[in-house]
Design an enzyme around this catalytic site. Structure first.
Site, PDB file in Angstrom:
ATOM      1  N   ASP A   1       0.840  -1.201   0.000  1.00 40.72           N
ATOM      2  CA  ASP A   1       0.000   0.000   0.000  1.00 40.72           C
ATOM      3  C   ASP A   1       0.877   1.255   0.000  1.00 40.72           C
ATOM      4  O   ASP A   1       0.605   2.224  -0.699  1.00 40.72           O
ATOM      5  CB  ASP A   1      -0.921  -0.020   1.221  1.00 40.72           C
ATOM      6  CG  ASP A   1      -1.682  -1.334   1.302  1.00 40.72           C
ATOM      7  OD1 ASP A   1      -2.533  -1.559   0.444  1.00 40.72           O
ATOM      8  OD2 ASP A   1      -1.383  -2.146   2.205  1.00 40.72           O
TER       9      ASP A   1
ATOM     10  N   HIS B   1      -4.769  -3.379   6.199  1.00 40.23           N
ATOM     11  CA  HIS B   1      -4.535  -3.633   4.768  1.00 40.23           C
ATOM     12  C   HIS B   1      -5.881  -4.016   4.157  1.00 40.23           C
ATOM     13  O   HIS B   1      -6.191  -5.184   3.947  1.00 40.23           O
ATOM     14  CB  HIS B   1      -3.514  -4.754   4.558  1.00 40.23           C
ATOM     15  CG  HIS B   1      -3.470  -5.196   3.127  1.00 40.23           C
ATOM     16  ND1 HIS B   1      -2.979  -4.412   2.127  1.00 40.23           N
ATOM     17  CD2 HIS B   1      -3.913  -6.318   2.518  1.00 40.23           C
ATOM     18  CE1 HIS B   1      -3.109  -5.037   0.968  1.00 40.23           C
ATOM     19  NE2 HIS B   1      -3.673  -6.192   1.176  1.00 40.23           N
TER      20      HIS B   1
END
Ligand code: NAI
Length: 337
Positions: free
Chosen positions: A159, A187
């Site tokens: 990410d 996440h």
């Protein structure tokens, strides 16, 4: 010669495993002078394709590879391991509810946590990639009562890399000149990719971008949903970028990345006002040798950031509740340390 690192990888015959193993073998995870022994763990059905993967690693003739173990037995797979990357997980099947997925995976990570506790080195570092990664890390750690839960991490580096890439494109700068981008929380699509402290060429990224609408309406949702965007384009979930992020995470953890900030989903110790004992991504510095230190010298979040951080915190609390019945060792040490 440096001591050999024994690296356990689960789901080793899967897409991410396939993209990651050659890079571990070539020295990109621990540096070009550290020999590795690969301990590859798969399901019984996965052992046949795994045999092919192991053949290919042998065919790579990597000078650093000192052995390749293939097994479906977690105690063998994690035996004496210095490092584990937990990639193998149950994918979401048709008609499967999020809670079912959560429980199915919690069961896998409970077994693996126990095996790590029983068989791995005491100073092992564990990176969970398989989803739901943060909560799987919590489950694994809860089932490894003799190992410090701080040694279990979940991966939000993909990410972070995605967010850095988007800022680089927007500002027309090489990604090398983008720093201090932070991923907070889970996440998942509730994560908060935060540019409040980010720098582009040493200047505040938000000033350089100077476009709040882009940040809030394009950048943040795009990073949050990048996984789905990749599936839409590729017809399969991101694998080579996930493998690359796992290499980055472990490389920085063991080799070090100086003053740079890296997002790691780690057990909350109450910093930043986050509930203790959920695995929440925060900015860290990585001096090397498996150590990370939270970046604490940052200004408190503004109202927008605080709300974003809170939303992903709430999701992680819900996830923890969903697997509570599968956390036999969760009480005691988890709350007392
Ligand atoms: P894949 O389905 O290609 O491979 C998974 C492999 O794990 C399969 O070979 C399967 O046999 C194996 N496996 C399943 N259960 C196992 C167990 N109990 N022990 C050992 N092996 C087991 O999936 P892919 O694409 O490699 O993704 C793996 C996981 O990583 C998924 O959960 C995915 O959602 C997650 N992921 C996480 C990302 C992150 O940034 N944290 C990014 C991308 C994917």
């Amino acid at each position: 010669e440096a001591p050999t690192k024994k690296v356990a990888v689960t789901g080793a015959a899967g897409a991410i495993g396939y993209a990651m193993l050659m890079r571990i073998a070539s020295g990109q995870m621990f540096g070009p002078h550290v020999p590795v022994e690969l301990q590859l763990l798969e399901t019984e059905q996965g052992l046949k394709p795994l045999r092919g993967v192991a053949m290919e690693i042998k065919d790579g003739a990597f000078p650093l590879v000192r052995g390749i173990k293939q097994t479906a037995d977690p105690n063998t797979g994690f035996g004496d391991a210095d490092v584990a990357v937990l990639v193998g997980a149950r994918p979401r099947g048709p008609g499967m509810e999020r809670a079912d997925l959560m429980s199915a995976n919690a069961a896998i990570f409970a077994v693996q946590g126990k095996a790590i506790n029983d068989a791995a080195k005491r100073d092992i570092r564990v990176l969970v990639v398989g989803n739901p990664a943060n909560t799987n890390a919590l489950v694994a750690a809860a089932n490894a009562p003799d190992i410090d839960p701080a040694q279990f991490m979940a991966m939000t580096r993909l990410d972070q890399n995605r967010a850095m890439g988007q800022v680089a494109i927007k500002t027309g700068t090489p990604v090398r000149d983008v720093e201090r981008v932070v991923i907070w929380g889970n996440h998942s699509s509730t994560q908060y990719p935060d540019l409040s402290n980010a720098l582009v060429n040493g200047k505040p990224a938000l000033d350089v971008i100077n476009d709040t609408k882009w940040v809030r309406e394009e950048f943040i949702p795009r990073v949050q949903k990048r996984g789905a965007e990749i599936i839409g384009a590729r017809g399969a979930s991101s694998a080579t970028s996930a493998a690359s992020a796992a290499i980055d995470h472990m490389h920085d953890l063991f080799v070090g990345s100086g003053d740079a900030w890296q997002s790691l989903a780690i057990r909350s110790d109450g910093s930043y006002g986050i509930d203790k004992d959920i695995w929440y991504s925060v900015p860290c510095r990585c001096p090397g040798d498996g150590v990370y230190e939270r970046v604490l010298d940052i200004p408190p979040p503004d109202e927008y950031s605080a709300a974003m951080m809170d939303a992903t915190r709430k999701e992680l609390l819900e996830e923890r509740d969903a697997v509570k019945h599968l956390l036999p060792a969760a009480t005691g040490k988890q709350t007392s340390t």
